[in-house]
Design a protein around this motif. Structure first.
Motif, PDB file in Angstrom:
ATOM      1  N   TYR A  52       0.733  -1.226   0.062  1.00  0.00           N
ATOM      2  CA  TYR A  52      -0.005   0.044   0.190  1.00  0.00           C
ATOM      3  C   TYR A  52       0.848   1.068  -0.042  1.00  0.00           C
ATOM      4  O   TYR A  52       0.408   2.176  -0.685  1.00  0.00           O
ATOM      5  N   GLU A  53       1.946   1.399   0.621  1.00  0.00           N
ATOM      6  CA  GLU A  53       2.975   2.324   0.542  1.00  0.00           C
ATOM      7  C   GLU A  53       3.196   2.921  -1.102  1.00  0.00           C
ATOM      8  O   GLU A  53       3.508   3.635  -1.417  1.00  0.00           O
ATOM      9  N   MET A  54       3.525   1.682  -1.890  1.00  0.00           N
ATOM     10  CA  MET A  54       3.862   1.894  -3.304  1.00  0.00           C
ATOM     11  C   MET A  54       2.594   2.226  -4.040  1.00  0.00           C
ATOM     12  O   MET A  54       2.839   3.062  -4.798  1.00  0.00           O
ATOM     13  N   GLN A  55       1.657   1.719  -3.592  1.00  0.00           N
ATOM     14  CA  GLN A  55       0.442   2.225  -4.469  1.00  0.00           C
ATOM     15  C   GLN A  55      -0.016   3.820  -4.144  1.00  0.00           C
ATOM     16  O   GLN A  55      -0.156   4.370  -4.811  1.00  0.00           O
ATOM     17  N   ARG A  56       0.078   4.076  -2.776  1.00  0.00           N
ATOM     18  CA  ARG A  56      -0.063   5.528  -2.489  1.00  0.00           C
ATOM     19  C   ARG A  56       1.012   6.440  -2.978  1.00  0.00           C
ATOM     20  O   ARG A  56       0.771   7.469  -3.186  1.00  0.00           O
ATOM     21  N   SER A  57       2.216   5.864  -3.091  1.00  0.00           N
ATOM     22  CA  SER A  57       3.130   6.818  -4.079  1.00  0.00           C
ATOM     23  C   SER A  57       2.835   6.964  -5.564  1.00  0.00           C
ATOM     24  O   SER A  57       3.754   7.563  -6.228  1.00  0.00           O
ATOM     25  N   GLY A  58       1.805   6.319  -6.217  1.00  0.00           N
ATOM     26  CA  GLY A  58       1.465   6.428  -7.553  1.00  0.00           C
ATOM     27  C   GLY A  58       1.827   5.186  -8.487  1.00  0.00           C
ATOM     28  O   GLY A  58       1.477   5.219  -9.539  1.00  0.00           O
ATOM     29  N   LYS A  59       2.173   4.030  -7.684  1.00  0.00           N
ATOM     30  CA  LYS A  59       2.417   2.865  -8.359  1.00  0.00           C
ATOM     31  C   LYS A  59       1.293   2.075  -8.651  1.00  0.00           C
ATOM     32  O   LYS A  59       0.321   1.891  -7.778  1.00  0.00           O
TER      33      LYS A  59
END
Length: 289
Positions: A52-59
């Motif tokens: 989710y950290e990666m998703q929230r960064s736009g990935k």
């Protein structure tokens, strides 16, 4: 005859859900995030928090079905150990994983004719799949045979009700679940789609409430319309990196149904790839599938 229950990493569960029940084996799955390959599940290199950290960064993320070799690697040691296999598989409505599993099982049945292997298409996903897996473990603990468990699962799997709300529309758009225009308009109008896993195991948008509070009420209304506690009092709340909202829903469920067994679980990368952060799911035995 002793048997081992297996499932795949799509079945999202918390450790609390598994405490006191027979051992479960979980088969990991491949997830691609931002162009990088990861393995999610036991022995993997991706945690829910990292995802989710990666998703929230736009990935953005995508997933792929379990390959045949992975099935051999997890099924064959169980058979060699003298155990039969009861595999609860990710819905065929969203993946070809079920077909791959059956191909491998056909081969293993020839190689180990003295062993029994049962593969169930759960027609469930994420915390819904985790829900039916936990309930199967409950039946196993109570002494149910593998053949009777197969019959029980087939009879009841379409009574596992999945009701999801999605906070962000970008990931549904990226996965082709909604159009770019619908995502843009929905974001402007603050639409929080209400989805469910249909009887054919596919993911479908059922309503388009504006705002999380309205979506929240719609989820609860589905449980109020058709909860079946006589089948089991387990209720699972799944969340995509949104614990505060999950706890709020738990309090709401317990205030109305104080004898329910409410458990909270993370929604992992396999479904989270399509739904994104902020997703909230309510899973229960019921008539409102």
């Amino acid at each position: 005859m002793e048997y081992q229950i297996l499932t795949d990493a799509t079945a999202d569960m918390s450790e609390e859900m598994l405490e006191g029940y027979p051992k479960l084996e979980i088969i990991p799955m491949q997830v691609e995030v931002g162009g990088e390959q990861f393995l999610f599940g036991p022995g993997g290199n991706l945690t829910v928090k990292q995802f989710y950290e990666m998703q929230r960064s736009g990935k953005f993320a995508s997933t792929s079905q379990i390959n045949p070799q992975t099935y051999y690697d997890h099924f064959e040691p169980v058979l060699k150990n003298g155990q039969d296999i009861f595999y609860l598989c990710f819905t065929s409505g969203l993946s070809g994983t079920y077909n791959t599993a059956n191909m491998v099982i056909a081969d293993l049945k020839e190689k180990y004719p003295e062993r029994k292997i049962i593969c169930v298409d759960t027609l469930c996903a994420s915390v819904g799949e985790g829900f039916i897996v936990r309930e199967a473990l409950r039946m196993q603990k109570e002494g149910m045979s593998m053949e009777k468990l197969q019959k029980w699962t087939e009879e009841h799997k379409l009574q596992v009700c999945h009701w999801f709300t999605v906070d962000m529309l970008d990931h549904l758009r990226h996965g082709g679940r909604i159009s770019a225009a619908s995502a843009a308009i929905g974001t402007v109008l603050n639409i929080k789609p209400l989805l469910h896993v249909a009887e054919d195991g596919t993911l479908k948008v059922m309503d388009k409430p504006r705002g999380r509070k309205k979506a929240f009420k719609l989820q609860m209304s589905k449980m109020e319309q058709g909860w079946l506690p006589e089948l089991g009092k387990l209720v699972v709340i799944g969340h995509g990196d949104s614990m505060e909202t999950a706890l709020e829903l738990k309090e709401t469920v317990l205030s109305k149904y104080p004898d329910s067994e409410v458990r909270i679980a993370d929604i992992g990368p396999v479904i989270g790839a399509h739904t994104g952060p902020g997703m909230l799911a309510l899973i229960f035995w019921g008539t409102t599938r």
